[in-house]
Design a protein around this motif. Sequence first.
Motif, PDB file in Angstrom:
ATOM      1  N   UNK A  61      35.421 -14.811 -26.557  1.00 37.39           N
ATOM      2  CA  UNK A  61      35.602 -15.604 -25.342  1.00 37.39           C
ATOM      3  C   UNK A  61      36.425 -14.816 -24.323  1.00 37.39           C
ATOM      4  N   UNK A  62      37.483 -14.168 -24.787  1.00 31.38           N
ATOM      5  CA  UNK A  62      38.306 -13.346 -23.889  1.00 31.38           C
ATOM      6  C   UNK A  62      37.514 -12.218 -23.259  1.00 31.38           C
ATOM      7  N   UNK A  63      36.663 -11.574 -24.043  1.00 28.90           N
ATOM      8  CA  UNK A  63      35.834 -10.482 -23.512  1.00 28.90           C
ATOM      9  C   UNK A  63      34.880 -10.989 -22.440  1.00 28.90           C
ATOM     10  N   UNK A  64      34.250 -12.117 -22.718  1.00 30.04           N
ATOM     11  CA  UNK A  64      33.318 -12.672 -21.730  1.00 30.04           C
ATOM     12  C   UNK A  64      34.032 -13.075 -20.449  1.00 30.04           C
ATOM     13  N   UNK A  65      35.187 -13.717 -20.601  1.00 28.47           N
ATOM     14  CA  UNK A  65      35.956 -14.091 -19.405  1.00 28.47           C
ATOM     15  C   UNK A  65      36.389 -12.863 -18.624  1.00 28.47           C
ATOM     16  N   UNK A  66      36.851 -11.848 -19.329  1.00 22.94           N
ATOM     17  CA  UNK A  66      37.271 -10.606 -18.674  1.00 22.94           C
ATOM     18  C   UNK A  66      36.122  -9.992 -17.889  1.00 22.94           C
ATOM     19  N   UNK A  67      34.966  -9.914 -18.494  1.00 26.26           N
ATOM     20  CA  UNK A  67      33.813  -9.313 -17.827  1.00 26.26           C
ATOM     21  C   UNK A  67      33.377 -10.158 -16.629  1.00 26.26           C
ATOM     22  N   UNK A  68      33.294 -11.460 -16.823  1.00 26.68           N
ATOM     23  CA  UNK A  68      32.856 -12.314 -15.720  1.00 26.68           C
ATOM     24  C   UNK A  68      33.843 -12.304 -14.560  1.00 26.68           C
ATOM     25  N   UNK A  69      35.133 -12.338 -14.866  1.00 29.42           N
ATOM     26  CA  UNK A  69      36.148 -12.293 -13.805  1.00 29.42           C
ATOM     27  C   UNK A  69      36.101 -10.951 -13.091  1.00 29.42           C
ATOM     28  N   UNK A  85      34.941  -7.855  -8.274  1.00 27.06           N
ATOM     29  CA  UNK A  85      34.336  -6.665  -7.668  1.00 27.06           C
ATOM     30  C   UNK A  85      33.213  -7.041  -6.702  1.00 27.06           C
ATOM     31  N   UNK A  86      32.350  -7.964  -7.116  1.00 29.77           N
ATOM     32  CA  UNK A  86      31.236  -8.382  -6.264  1.00 29.77           C
ATOM     33  C   UNK A  86      31.756  -9.055  -4.988  1.00 29.77           C
ATOM     34  N   UNK A  87      32.830  -9.823  -5.101  1.00 32.30           N
ATOM     35  CA  UNK A  87      33.422 -10.456  -3.912  1.00 32.30           C
ATOM     36  C   UNK A  87      34.017  -9.425  -2.960  1.00 32.30           C
ATOM     37  N   UNK A  88      34.533  -8.348  -3.512  1.00 29.48           N
ATOM     38  CA  UNK A  88      35.138  -7.306  -2.678  1.00 29.48           C
ATOM     39  C   UNK A  88      34.089  -6.453  -1.977  1.00 29.48           C
ATOM     40  N   UNK A  89      32.891  -6.421  -2.498  1.00 27.10           N
ATOM     41  CA  UNK A  89      31.816  -5.623  -1.904  1.00 27.10           C
ATOM     42  C   UNK A  89      30.690  -6.543  -1.451  1.00 27.10           C
ATOM     43  N   UNK A  90      30.931  -7.269  -0.395  1.00 31.86           N
ATOM     44  CA  UNK A  90      29.981  -8.289   0.061  1.00 31.86           C
ATOM     45  C   UNK A  90      28.677  -7.712   0.613  1.00 31.86           C
ATOM     46  N   UNK A  91      28.674  -6.450   0.987  1.00 33.64           N
ATOM     47  CA  UNK A  91      27.475  -5.863   1.581  1.00 33.64           C
ATOM     48  C   UNK A  91      26.430  -5.452   0.547  1.00 33.64           C
ATOM     49  N   UNK A  92      26.792  -5.475  -0.718  1.00 35.70           N
ATOM     50  CA  UNK A  92      25.874  -5.028  -1.773  1.00 35.70           C
ATOM     51  C   UNK A  92      25.689  -6.149  -2.791  1.00 35.70           C
ATOM     52  N   UNK A  93      24.467  -6.402  -3.177  1.00 32.05           N
ATOM     53  CA  UNK A  93      24.154  -7.315  -4.280  1.00 32.05           C
ATOM     54  C   UNK A  93      23.986  -6.445  -5.526  1.00 32.05           C
ATOM     55  N   UNK A  94      25.100  -6.234  -6.236  1.00 31.33           N
ATOM     56  CA  UNK A  94      25.127  -5.264  -7.319  1.00 31.33           C
ATOM     57  C   UNK A  94      24.092  -5.521  -8.411  1.00 31.33           C
TER      58      UNK A  94
END
Length: 192
Positions: free
Chosen positions: A108-116, A121-130
Amino acid sequence: MNQQLVFVALYETALSLIFGLLTLYLALKIVDKLILKQDSLRTIQEGNLAVAVFKGALVLSIFLMAQNSIEPSVQALKVMVLSSNKLKAGMLAVAFAYFIVFYLTSLVGALLLILISLNVYVSATKDIEEIEEIKNKNVAVAVLLSFVIVGVTIFIRPAFDNLITSFVDFSGLTRYEQAEGGRVAPSPSIQP
């Protein structure tokens, strides 16, 4: 040669092998369902290197975090065995119960870490749909995002390991003795 310690080592090897394979299976399924939202095996067979690199990095991160669950269980078993100089089935049951709790917590911790990490990162790079770029074979985006995920995992892993280990009441484990009348003394509990 201490036979009890050999058994503890075999216990650790068995946990690593069995739950390593289970973790691989779960990680592959979870990454496809929660993050890529597609059957990536077909995409990889078609030659999408970006998906393969990204999925590999996510699986590696899950492995790094889930591996933390084995050591506290092994140490708990070792403490019980060395304190009583015997190996009893109840000791193995207590150590395995610790492992299951730690394993589930680690997953659960690993999944939360990855999702967060992904969301930040995706929020910080709004110009790219990674994720879409990765699905469209953009290897550069896959490599960068993979390094971000693995880097965050490596950074937080020691703290997470300390958190997991702190749940074990090692002082309670040293008092694991067979009570008179054939009853087992109360087993230690996981401390918050």
